[in-house]
Design an enzyme around this catalytic site. Sequence first.
Site, PDB file in Angstrom:
ATOM      1  N   LYS A   1       0.890  -1.178   0.000  1.00 51.60           N
ATOM      2  CA  LYS A   1       0.000   0.000   0.000  1.00 51.60           C
ATOM      3  C   LYS A   1       0.918   1.215   0.000  1.00 51.60           C
ATOM      4  O   LYS A   1       1.463   1.597   1.027  1.00 51.60           O
ATOM      5  CB  LYS A   1      -0.868  -0.016   1.259  1.00 51.60           C
ATOM      6  CG  LYS A   1      -2.236   0.637   1.109  1.00 51.60           C
ATOM      7  CD  LYS A   1      -2.225   2.061   0.563  1.00 51.60           C
ATOM      8  CE  LYS A   1      -1.934   3.092   1.637  1.00 51.60           C
ATOM      9  NZ  LYS A   1      -1.737   4.442   1.102  1.00 51.60           N
TER      10      LYS A   1
ATOM     11  N   THR B   1      -0.282   6.513  13.440  1.00 52.75           N
ATOM     12  CA  THR B   1      -0.871   5.507  12.540  1.00 52.75           C
ATOM     13  C   THR B   1      -0.571   4.103  13.041  1.00 52.75           C
ATOM     14  O   THR B   1      -1.409   3.200  12.932  1.00 52.75           O
ATOM     15  CB  THR B   1      -0.329   5.694  11.102  1.00 52.75           C
ATOM     16  OG1 THR B   1      -0.601   7.025  10.685  1.00 52.75           O
ATOM     17  CG2 THR B   1      -0.970   4.728  10.132  1.00 52.75           C
ATOM     18  N   ALA B   2       0.612   3.914  13.614  1.00 55.88           N
ATOM     19  CA  ALA B   2       0.986   2.587  14.132  1.00 55.88           C
ATOM     20  C   ALA B   2       0.002   2.115  15.200  1.00 55.88           C
ATOM     21  O   ALA B   2      -0.323   0.925  15.266  1.00 55.88           O
ATOM     22  CB  ALA B   2       2.400   2.634  14.706  1.00 55.88           C
TER      23      ALA B   2
ATOM     24  N   GLY C   1       6.101   4.352   9.294  1.00 54.87           N
ATOM     25  CA  GLY C   1       5.319   5.577   9.236  1.00 54.87           C
ATOM     26  C   GLY C   1       5.247   6.204  10.616  1.00 54.87           C
ATOM     27  O   GLY C   1       6.141   5.998  11.447  1.00 54.87           O
TER      28      GLY C   1
ATOM     29  N   GLU D   1       8.278   0.511  12.204  1.00 52.60           N
ATOM     30  CA  GLU D   1       9.410   1.451  12.140  1.00 52.60           C
ATOM     31  C   GLU D   1       8.798   2.844  12.147  1.00 52.60           C
ATOM     32  O   GLU D   1       8.176   3.251  11.171  1.00 52.60           O
ATOM     33  CB  GLU D   1      10.221   1.256  10.854  1.00 52.60           C
ATOM     34  CG  GLU D   1      10.847  -0.107  10.691  1.00 52.60           C
ATOM     35  CD  GLU D   1      12.063  -0.314  11.569  1.00 52.60           C
ATOM     36  OE1 GLU D   1      12.486   0.645  12.242  1.00 52.60           O
ATOM     37  OE2 GLU D   1      12.579  -1.442  11.589  1.00 52.60           O
TER      38      GLU D   1
ATOM     39  N   THR E   1       3.978   7.267  14.448  1.00 52.29           N
ATOM     40  CA  THR E   1       3.592   6.555  15.663  1.00 52.29           C
ATOM     41  C   THR E   1       2.070   6.541  15.813  1.00 52.29           C
ATOM     42  O   THR E   1       1.490   5.537  16.243  1.00 52.29           O
ATOM     43  CB  THR E   1       4.287   7.223  16.870  1.00 52.29           C
ATOM     44  OG1 THR E   1       5.706   7.144  16.644  1.00 52.29           O
ATOM     45  CG2 THR E   1       3.950   6.526  18.174  1.00 52.29           C
TER      46      THR E   1
HETATM   47  P1  NAD Z   1       1.782   8.059   8.111  1.00 46.68           P
HETATM   48  O1  NAD Z   1       1.746   7.215   9.322  1.00 46.68           O
HETATM   49  O2  NAD Z   1       0.788   9.138   7.965  1.00 46.68           O
HETATM   50  O3  NAD Z   1       1.600   7.156   6.797  1.00 46.68           O
HETATM   51  C1  NAD Z   1       2.436   6.056   6.525  1.00 46.68           C
HETATM   52  C2  NAD Z   1       1.697   5.077   5.629  1.00 46.68           C
HETATM   53  O4  NAD Z   1       0.576   4.558   6.335  1.00 46.68           O
HETATM   54  C3  NAD Z   1       1.139   5.690   4.350  1.00 46.68           C
HETATM   55  O5  NAD Z   1       1.342   4.790   3.298  1.00 46.68           O
HETATM   56  C4  NAD Z   1      -0.344   5.836   4.650  1.00 46.68           C
HETATM   57  O6  NAD Z   1      -1.136   5.757   3.511  1.00 46.68           O
HETATM   58  C5  NAD Z   1      -0.581   4.637   5.547  1.00 46.68           C
HETATM   59  N1  NAD Z   1      -1.728   4.757   6.452  1.00 46.68           N
HETATM   60  C6  NAD Z   1      -2.252   5.877   7.008  1.00 46.68           C
HETATM   61  N2  NAD Z   1      -3.292   5.570   7.804  1.00 46.68           N
HETATM   62  C7  NAD Z   1      -3.446   4.216   7.761  1.00 46.68           C
HETATM   63  C8  NAD Z   1      -4.319   3.289   8.374  1.00 46.68           C
HETATM   64  N3  NAD Z   1      -5.294   3.687   9.193  1.00 46.68           N
HETATM   65  N4  NAD Z   1      -4.152   1.981   8.121  1.00 46.68           N
HETATM   66  C9  NAD Z   1      -3.169   1.551   7.312  1.00 46.68           C
HETATM   67  N5  NAD Z   1      -2.299   2.383   6.686  1.00 46.68           N
HETATM   68  C10 NAD Z   1      -2.427   3.704   6.906  1.00 46.68           C
HETATM   69  O7  NAD Z   1       3.259   8.593   7.987  1.00 46.68           O
HETATM   70  P2  NAD Z   1       3.849   9.574   6.898  1.00 46.68           P
HETATM   71  O8  NAD Z   1       3.416  10.959   7.185  1.00 46.68           O
HETATM   72  O9  NAD Z   1       3.591   9.006   5.550  1.00 46.68           O
HETATM   73  O10 NAD Z   1       5.420   9.411   7.165  1.00 46.68           O
HETATM   74  C11 NAD Z   1       6.120  10.136   8.099  1.00 46.68           C
HETATM   75  C12 NAD Z   1       6.377   9.312   9.340  1.00 46.68           C
HETATM   76  O11 NAD Z   1       7.092   8.121   9.012  1.00 46.68           O
HETATM   77  C13 NAD Z   1       7.248  10.048  10.343  1.00 46.68           C
HETATM   78  O12 NAD Z   1       6.746   9.855  11.637  1.00 46.68           O
HETATM   79  C14 NAD Z   1       8.605   9.361  10.180  1.00 46.68           C
HETATM   80  O13 NAD Z   1       9.444   9.479  11.310  1.00 46.68           O
HETATM   81  C15 NAD Z   1       8.193   7.969   9.900  1.00 46.68           C
HETATM   82  N6  NAD Z   1       9.290   7.201   9.269  1.00 46.68           N
HETATM   83  C16 NAD Z   1       9.916   6.234   9.994  1.00 46.68           C
HETATM   84  C17 NAD Z   1      10.980   5.527   9.432  1.00 46.68           C
HETATM   85  C18 NAD Z   1      11.715   4.455  10.213  1.00 46.68           C
HETATM   86  O14 NAD Z   1      12.428   3.678   9.608  1.00 46.68           O
HETATM   87  N7  NAD Z   1      11.565   4.383  11.525  1.00 46.68           N
HETATM   88  C19 NAD Z   1      11.382   5.817   8.119  1.00 46.68           C
HETATM   89  C20 NAD Z   1      10.726   6.820   7.419  1.00 46.68           C
HETATM   90  C21 NAD Z   1       9.677   7.508   8.004  1.00 46.68           C
END
Ligand code: NAD
Length: 485
Positions: free
Chosen positions: A180, A237-238, A233, A255, A235
């Site tokens: 996704k 959303t996690a 992504g 992650e 925290t």
């Molecule tokens: P995000 O959590 O908004 O989105 C990440 C992904 O999750 C996207 O593909 C999004 O479409 C999907 N998503 C959103 N809501 C969802 C749901 N309810 N169910 C399933 N999937 C869903 O994050 P973002 O704004 O895209 O990215 C930035 C974040 O990612 C920052 O917090 C950054 O620190 C983190 N990040 C972490 C690492 C790591 O390796 N630790 C690497 C890169 C980015």
Amino acid sequence: MTRIIEVAGVEVSTEHFINGERVPSATTFADISPIDGSHIGDISAGGQDEADAAVAAARAAFPAWAALGPEGRLPLLKQFAENIRQSVDKLAAVETVDNGSLLIGNVHGGMPRAAHNIEFFAERALTLNDETIDSPDVVNHVRYDPSGVSALIAPWNGPFMLTTWKAGPALAAGNTVVIKPPEWAPLTSSMMADLATDAGIPAGVLNVVQGIGEVAGAALVANPDLDRISFTGSTDTARIIGRAAADSLTPISLELGGKSPFLVFADADLDKAAQTLAMQYMNAGQVCLAGTRVFVEASIADELQLKMRQAVDKLTVGDPREKTTRMGPLIGAEHFTRVKGFVDRAIADGAQVVWGGKPHEKGGFYFPPTLLTNVEQDWEISQREVFGPVLTWQTFTSEEQALEMANNTKYGLAAMLFTRDAERVARIGRAVVAGTVWVNCFFVRDLSAPFGGCRQSGIGREGGNWSFDFFCDVKNVAIAKDSLA
Ligand code: NAD
């Protein structure tokens, strides 16, 4: 007929990729380039039906893909890696238009690394089942068997590279996958499907469902027929994904975000520290690992800040396609407003701006490198992830104080430490809460080494066999000695 758009001279499908075929959705979402706010195209917006169809296709393709074994999958995955290598320029150009990351960085960094991710795990999988443990009465044969269907979800700041980091071990282990892509940068994941297919990877092994996270992503992670969910992504959303996975007890790898400390002691190589500090503005600060909280020993603070300013002054902000540009735009309007909001509130709280602090004169989504001082530990700017080019600067007078400040967040992704004192490195290396501690360096990543976050920066580790620990069902076949013919 599949819907194709041309981006940077490259043809890209805007549709899903399910069971080896392009599939459209009735509804679409707009993909906007952060470079100039232009409309790139309309992308299929998937939901429950598309997510379910992709998981079903991956399930159907699983037995044959698993049965190939690591040796059978190796040539296909090596060809996949080679196809990525042959397409580095195209992938880099499209990703730059899609997420505003530096073209030069994608050509020389992200895309070659993506190819390496696929090849590395394909080769490493060959030795997975070699381990035996000898006991008095039995020989334990440790097996890494594929677990089934994996959902792979990555963010927009490096979508292609970060997805291969998951797809590499998942596919090498014998799992089939549903990707996704992030809705703010969906295009290179679409290209990934074509590169895998051209390598001979069978239909259904790698599927792509485009769409909005809260819709397509949520539908995917709620599917009870998934065996693994690998998520990179935020925290927040996690937490939502964790709740969705709880019903079916699907294992998750997370992650997540960071608020990493960057510690500089008086005995450090200050020139190197200053250069590395300027690197924290990489990708306009949209890097999870960035050392956004700078802690400097008071006696060298002025000297280091001067050197850092000289390095930061060289960071030309502009179009990420230009060779001379060192910092591109933020991903889009919503994120720009979010980053600006953090800075405005910090200033209202009493933070002093050393440089930057307000939108770049270039306009659009460009925000300059920003350094804030006179901040307190419990302020929002010291505690929450900004995910923009914004660093805070504080001084310390003892190692204990530095450590206490470094560990004072809910995150624990990375820590940067600049010192020449080996004993201090041992002490801080032990006590700092972080998945990675970079000493006198930054962003050096060996795929054999573990990578991940502590506290709310993640669950699990990627890299080396840690990736396989997650994607595989690790099994012990304990055979009674002298019992086999
Ligand atoms: P995000 O959590 O908004 O989105 C990440 C992904 O999750 C996207 O593909 C999004 O479409 C999907 N998503 C959103 N809501 C969802 C749901 N309810 N169910 C399933 N999937 C869903 O994050 P973002 O704004 O895209 O990215 C930035 C974040 O990612 C920052 O917090 C950054 O620190 C983190 N990040 C972490 C690492 C790591 O390796 N630790 C690497 C890169 C980015």
